[in-house]
Design a protein around this motif. Structure first.
Motif, short mmCIF file in Angstrom:
data_model
loop_
_atom_site.label_atom_id
_atom_site.label_comp_id
_atom_site.label_asym_id
_atom_site.label_seq_id
_atom_site.Cartn_x
_atom_site.Cartn_y
_atom_site.Cartn_z
N ALA A 278 34.18 31.10 22.42
CA ALA A 278 34.47 29.67 23.10
C ALA A 278 35.49 29.99 24.04
CB ALA A 278 35.31 28.74 21.84
N LEU A 279 36.46 30.97 23.84
CA LEU A 279 37.56 31.32 25.01
C LEU A 279 37.04 31.90 26.17
CD1 LEU A 279 40.26 32.75 22.69
CD2 LEU A 279 40.74 30.80 24.39
N ILE A 280 35.92 32.75 26.00
CA ILE A 280 35.09 33.36 27.20
C ILE A 280 34.33 32.28 27.83
CG2 ILE A 280 33.22 35.06 27.79
CD1 ILE A 280 34.15 36.73 25.44
N ARG A 281 33.69 31.45 27.25
CA ARG A 281 32.83 30.41 27.70
C ARG A 281 33.95 29.54 28.58
NH1 ARG A 281 29.83 30.36 22.85
NH2 ARG A 281 31.36 28.60 22.21
N ALA A 282 35.02 29.13 28.03
CA ALA A 282 35.91 28.28 28.73
C ALA A 282 36.46 28.86 30.00
CB ALA A 282 37.22 27.64 27.57
N ALA A 283 36.99 30.12 29.73
CA ALA A 283 37.39 30.99 30.79
C ALA A 283 36.44 30.88 31.87
CB ALA A 283 37.99 32.19 30.31
N SER A 284 35.41 31.29 31.99
CA SER A 284 34.22 31.30 32.75
C SER A 284 34.16 29.91 33.68
CB SER A 284 32.74 31.76 32.06
OG SER A 284 31.84 31.66 33.20
N ASP A 285 34.14 28.91 32.59
CA ASP A 285 34.06 27.47 33.52
C ASP A 285 35.20 27.37 34.61
OD1 ASP A 285 31.74 27.20 32.29
OD2 ASP A 285 32.48 25.96 30.87
N VAL A 286 36.18 27.50 33.98
CA VAL A 286 37.51 27.22 34.46
C VAL A 286 37.56 28.29 35.79
CG1 VAL A 286 40.16 27.22 34.59
CG2 VAL A 286 38.88 26.16 32.40
N SER B 156 35.34 29.92 37.30
CA SER B 156 34.34 29.18 38.47
C SER B 156 34.80 28.03 39.24
CB SER B 156 33.11 28.87 37.58
OG SER B 156 32.54 30.00 37.06
N GLU B 157 35.45 27.09 38.60
CA GLU B 157 35.96 25.92 39.22
C GLU B 157 37.07 26.35 40.14
OE1 GLU B 157 36.70 23.29 36.06
OE2 GLU B 157 34.41 23.40 35.37
N LYS B 158 38.18 26.76 39.47
CA LYS B 158 39.35 26.87 40.36
C LYS B 158 39.78 28.28 40.54
CE LYS B 158 42.62 24.62 38.25
NZ LYS B 158 43.58 24.08 37.51
N GLY B 159 39.15 29.39 40.32
CA GLY B 159 39.40 30.44 40.63
C GLY B 159 40.29 31.32 39.61
N ILE B 160 40.52 32.47 39.57
CA ILE B 160 41.28 33.29 38.54
C ILE B 160 42.52 32.99 38.70
CG2 ILE B 160 41.89 35.57 37.52
CD1 ILE B 160 39.00 36.48 38.23
N ASP B 161 43.09 33.11 39.95
CA ASP B 161 44.62 33.01 40.09
C ASP B 161 45.05 31.54 39.60
OD1 ASP B 161 44.72 35.53 40.94
OD2 ASP B 161 44.76 34.82 43.24
N ALA B 162 44.25 30.41 40.15
CA ALA B 162 44.70 29.23 39.70
C ALA B 162 44.46 28.90 38.11
CB ALA B 162 43.97 27.98 40.51
N ALA B 163 43.43 29.37 37.50
CA ALA B 163 43.28 29.27 36.12
C ALA B 163 44.54 29.53 35.43
CB ALA B 163 42.00 29.87 35.80
N THR B 164 44.86 28.54 34.29
CA THR B 164 45.79 29.07 33.25
C THR B 164 45.49 29.19 31.95
OG1 THR B 164 46.21 26.52 32.80
CG2 THR B 164 47.43 27.49 34.88
N MET B 165 46.26 29.89 31.12
CA MET B 165 45.88 30.41 29.61
C MET B 165 45.71 28.96 28.98
SD MET B 165 44.85 33.49 29.60
CE MET B 165 45.19 34.60 28.33
N LEU B 166 46.64 27.94 29.49
CA LEU B 166 46.90 26.83 28.66
C LEU B 166 45.46 25.99 28.76
CD1 LEU B 166 48.43 24.68 27.02
CD2 LEU B 166 49.45 23.89 29.09
N GLU B 167 45.21 25.99 30.27
CA GLU B 167 44.00 25.20 30.53
C GLU B 167 42.74 25.81 29.92
OE1 GLU B 167 41.81 23.27 34.54
OE2 GLU B 167 43.25 24.92 34.40
N GLU C 82 32.68 33.84 42.54
CA GLU C 82 33.92 33.98 42.63
C GLU C 82 34.48 35.02 41.56
OE1 GLU C 82 37.36 32.82 44.67
OE2 GLU C 82 35.52 32.86 45.39
N ARG C 83 33.89 34.72 40.33
CA ARG C 83 34.61 35.53 39.17
C ARG C 83 34.51 36.96 39.43
NH1 ARG C 83 30.64 32.57 35.22
NH2 ARG C 83 29.20 33.08 36.93
N TRP C 84 33.59 37.34 40.11
CA TRP C 84 33.33 38.75 40.37
C TRP C 84 34.37 39.27 41.57
CZ3 TRP C 84 28.79 42.52 40.15
CH2 TRP C 84 27.92 42.31 39.14
N ARG C 85 34.05 38.29 42.86
CA ARG C 85 34.92 38.54 43.71
C ARG C 85 36.29 38.73 43.55
NH1 ARG C 85 36.80 36.08 48.22
NH2 ARG C 85 36.62 33.92 47.24
N GLN C 86 36.84 38.04 42.83
CA GLN C 86 38.50 38.24 42.60
C GLN C 86 38.90 39.26 41.61
OE1 GLN C 86 40.68 34.33 42.06
NE2 GLN C 86 38.73 33.31 42.04
#
Length: 225
Positions: free
Chosen positions: A24-32, A34-45, A112-116
């Motif tokens: 579930a965490l991997i799926r959620a991280a992939s979605d977030v 993809s939407e916001k980029g790695i830098d903007a994604a937060t662990m809380l979100e 974006e997930r690769w590029r970053q």
């Protein structure tokens, strides 16, 4: 035969819950991401999207970067499976290998997930070697067996190729090379496995097959440990 006890069943339930949480965490991280980029994604979100407690994330991943790498592992394995499916009717292993090279090059610069993560070149190349390697190395061995390719040590050739892909992806992402350079890079990498420049150019110019939709992150079956 081992005796089935309440403790065995309890351990089984714990393992299943841990696997579900990790997936579930991997799926959620992939979605977030993809939407916001790695830098903007937060662990809380990410934890909120996965419907787990905020502290639970750190039971599975030490940092956001570690979680991003886990996402990349699943994406790469899924990409290899999708290329394999899309080229299932292809008779020429060299053509399939060309499709795989061009697809990976394109994904490395457009996803974006690769590029970053390309700046972590050693890690990305290692993940690419492990996750896409079984498919790519098998293709190289098939090509060598049929006389179509002469890659030498197939594993070493693929390892060198992964670093080249990361380097090209970085150059395109930073604007040092145009996106059109990826086709020329694919030609050069195809020449490295024993194809003539003319044959490599022909393979690289062929239309890419349509890949099945990405779905590996919806049915993660590996990395559950």
């Amino acid at each position: 035969m081992a005796e089935i006890t309440g403790e065995n069943l309890k351990e089984g339930r714990v393992a299943r819950r841990q696997r579900r949480n990790r997936e579930a965490l991997i799926r959620a991280a992939s979605d977030v991401m993809s939407e916001k980029g790695i830098d903007a994604a937060t662990m809380l979100e990410i934890a909120d999207r996965a419907d787990v407690g905020a502290g639970t994330v750190y039971n599975y991943f030490r940092s956001k970067d570690d979680l991003a790498v886990a996402v990349l592992e699943e994406i790469m394995q899924d990409l290899a499976l999708r290329v394999e499916t899309a080229t299932g009717d292809f008779a020429d292993p060299a053509h399939v290998y060309a499709v795989a090279l061009l697809t990976v090059l394109e994904t490395a610069t457009n996803d974006e997930r690769w590029r970053q993560l390309l700046n972590r070149s050693g890690i990305v190349a290692d993940v690419m070697f492990r996750r896409i390697g079984p498919f790519a190395i098998d293709l190289l061995k098939q090509g060598a067996g049929s006389g179509r390719l002469s890659p030498g040590d197939a594993a070493l050739t693929w390892r060198l190729t992964t670093h080249a892909i990361v380097g090209i992806g970085l150059s395109v992402s930073h604007g040092d090379l145009p996106a059109s350079a990826m086709s020329d890079a694919a030609v050069r990498l195809l020449c490295m496995v024993g194809l003539s420049a003319e044959v490599a150019q022909d393979l690289a110019a062929r239309p890419l097959p349509t890949l099945p939709p990405e779905d590996g992150l919806n049915s993660i079956a590996v990395n559950a440990g």
